[in-house]
Structures are given as C-alpha cells and as structure tokens.
Design an enzyme around this catalytic site. Structure first.
Site, PDB file in Angstrom:
ATOM      1  N   TYR A 152     -23.588 -24.834  35.427  1.00  0.00           N
ATOM      2  CA  TYR A 152     -24.490 -24.125  34.523  1.00  0.00           C
ATOM      3  C   TYR A 152     -25.932 -24.468  34.872  1.00  0.00           C
ATOM      4  O   TYR A 152     -26.404 -25.583  34.624  1.00  0.00           O
ATOM      5  CB  TYR A 152     -24.209 -24.487  33.066  1.00  0.00           C
ATOM      6  CG  TYR A 152     -22.877 -24.033  32.524  1.00  0.00           C
ATOM      7  CD1 TYR A 152     -22.062 -23.135  33.229  1.00  0.00           C
ATOM      8  CD2 TYR A 152     -22.415 -24.498  31.299  1.00  0.00           C
ATOM      9  CE1 TYR A 152     -20.840 -22.721  32.724  1.00  0.00           C
ATOM     10  CE2 TYR A 152     -21.188 -24.077  30.781  1.00  0.00           C
ATOM     11  CZ  TYR A 152     -20.413 -23.200  31.501  1.00  0.00           C
ATOM     12  OH  TYR A 152     -19.194 -22.793  30.994  1.00  0.00           O
ATOM     13  N   GLY A 187     -18.489 -11.998  21.837  1.00  0.00           N
ATOM     14  CA  GLY A 187     -18.543 -10.914  22.812  1.00  0.00           C
ATOM     15  C   GLY A 187     -19.848 -10.797  23.565  1.00  0.00           C
ATOM     16  O   GLY A 187     -20.328  -9.691  23.826  1.00  0.00           O
TER      17      GLY A 187
END
Length: 331
Positions: free
Chosen positions: A56, A208
């Site tokens: 990341y 989402g």
C-alpha cells in the site's frame, strides 16, 4: 463498540476495522495529518483493528501507522490490533506472487521496521502462489508465529477449498475477501467455511468503493484514483447503471435514519458474528458514518427491504479487470 473474535482462539477486536490503503493516494490525495486525525477518531470510537499491507503506497501506509504510534506513545500500540500482508511482487513491469519463506519473512521484517513494532497481531499472505502447496505456506506462517514476529496468520482472496486445506494443518485466524452488498461472491462457500472453522472473515471494500455511500465518487473525479478507472463497474455504461440502482439504497438508508455507508456496514455485521468489515476513508466525518452502522440492530424486516432494493447480482460489470483478476482465487 461491538467486539468480535479474531479467529476461534484469538483476541477480541472491534467489530469494525480500518482499511489503511486509504492512507495512501489510491482514492485521491491525502496526507499524514489526515491519517493521524482518522486514527485519533478510531481510538475515541473504540475501533482497534488496523489492516494494512507492504504494497500500500509501497510501504507508505505502514510508515504512516508507525509514525502515528511513535508520536502518540508506546501505550497506543497496545490499543490497536495491527494486521499487514505480503506476497505481491512487482519489478520491471512484471507482477507475480511469492509465497516462499525467504520472501514472506523478509517482507514482514521490513513491515515491522516501518510500523515500529516488534510483532504484528496478524500477518496475511496477500495473494496465493498456486505453485506452492498451501500446506507448506502454513508451515512458514506457523514458524513466524513461533519466532514472535506475528501473533496470528491468514490469507487474502483464497477459495473455501484452499482455506480447508490450510486449516487442516493449523488454525487460520482470518481470511480477507471483498464482501459487501454489491459483491456477494463469498456467500458461495467462504462465509460458511469461515464460520465452520472459526476463521474471521475480514471484509474489505464493504461500502463498494464508495458506491454504497451517500457520496459516491463522481465520474469527473475518477482520474484521481489509482484503481477505480480500471474496474469495469466504474466504467460506462456500468457506472451510470450502478449509480441509478444504488440511489434506491441511499433512499432506503435515509428512510431508516442511517447514512448509506452505515447501513452497508450494519448489513455486513448482520451476516455473521465472524465478519469484520474494514472500510477505508480519508475523512473523519465519513468514518463516523461507518461507526453509526455498528450501533444499528437490523430486524429481519429491515434485511428483507435491503434485499429487495439490492438483490443478489444487482451490480453491473465485473468487480475486477482482466489484469486485476490475476491472483484472487475464483470459485
């Protein structure tokens, strides 16, 4: 804050975690001050689980967490349950997965340095290398536990059959998988296998990637994001179709007195006591919308109304592009 177990015999953690990919610029520009403010808010709300990875921001997410722990004092480390991941490699435009003992231990050592800690609470294999038997990988992970470098281990994006093979060697604390109202694939066996084996299902992208919130990322901002432009669900005509359907969910959440993100979190928590969602955000205000979901007790009638608005399979488009599908196990 609700508490849940990390693995059958593991520690208690908050039912809500933080996905720390958002501490990098993957969803738009951010800085260390924003991440520190979010971590302060997490401690205040009782959110203890932090989920990061060596890739990341090429270590930036772990470095931000390490800098925060150093700035807030040694006792702050003990208030968090920290998970990180390794196994994804990239060089000269090539991307592959390395499950060797040398790579996993070497990358974990680097992660510990960036995080400023002697051990993490959970170490995942980020992507499985199909050429290395998963039983052998479990052997490597148990040795890392024995060496005191991690207190537990897990896998990311593996199939239920792989989980069962791994669990036949040693208990698997956690499986991380994308799971939400618009990604229901884990219900085809992973949710059930985790419950049976006492494995915690850590659900990433539980709202989402903003679609299940009151403020989804607009098309004109898509260029600020590293991942979304490649994802078919965020490409036209899928994007507009998904926005239109999700508008019904946003309206339902408002009717129920919850932010849409909070309702999405509440729905996930209602799917099983072994599920821990880890939304990511750069905004403290948005973080509090997630927390609101942990306080909502959904009734069977509430769940039926949600299902009516967002039935299984409602989303238009694949969740990953062809290139992004390389690595996650399909089942």
């Amino acid at each position: 804050m609700q508490q849940r177990k990390m693995g059958a015999d593991g520690p208690a953690i908050s039912a809500l975690g933080i996905g720390a990919m958002s501490f990098t610029n993957v969803y738009g520009p951010t800085d260390e001050a924003q991440s520190f403010a979010l971590l302060d808010a997490a401690l205040e709300a009782g959110v203890t689980h932090l989920d990061t990875a060596n890739v990341y921001g090429r270590g930036r997410s772990e470095t931000v967490i390490g800098n925060y722990l150093a700035a807030r004092g040694a006792e702050t480390r003990e208030r968090f349950h920290i998970a990180t991941k390794a196994a994804i490699r990239a060089e000269d435009g090539r991307r592959w997965f390395d499950n060797s003992r040398e790579h996993l231990e070497g990358e974990l050592d680097k992660s510990l340095t960036r995080l400023g800690t002697d051990a993490v609470d959970l170490f995942y294999v980020h992507r499985r290398d199909p050429d290395v038997p998963i039983e052998e990988v479990v052997g490597t992970l148990t040795r890392l536990v024995e060496a005191g470098k991690t207190r537990g281990f897990g896998f990311s994006e593996i199939a239920p059959s792989s989980l069962r093979r791994a669990a036949s060697v040693a208990p698997v604390a956690s499986i991380q998988s994308e799971y939400s109202l618009w990604t229901r694939g884990p219900e085809l066996g992973l949710v059930q296998a985790c419950a049976e084996l006492g494995t915690t299902l850590v659900a990433f992208s539980p709202v989402g990637r903003s679609m299940l919130t009151d403020h989804p990322i607009p098309m004109e901002r898509m260029g600020e994001c590293d991942l979304l432009p490649e994802m078919p669900r965020f490409q036209e005509p899928n994007y507009s179709a998904n926005m239109a359907i999700a508008d019904g969910f946003r309206a339902l959440a408002a009717e129920m007195g919850l932010p849409a993100a909070g309702l999405a979190i509440a729905w996930l928590l209602a799917q099983g006591d072994h599920i821990v969602p880890i939304p990511g955000t750069r905004s403290v205000d948005h973080f509090h919308e997630f927390v609101a979901g942990t306080k909502a007790a959904l009734t069977p009638e509430d769940l039926a109304r949600i299902e009516q608005v967002l039935p299984v399979g409602w989303a238009h488009g694949e969740r990953y592009s062809k290139a992004q599908w390389v690595g996650p196990e399909i089942y």
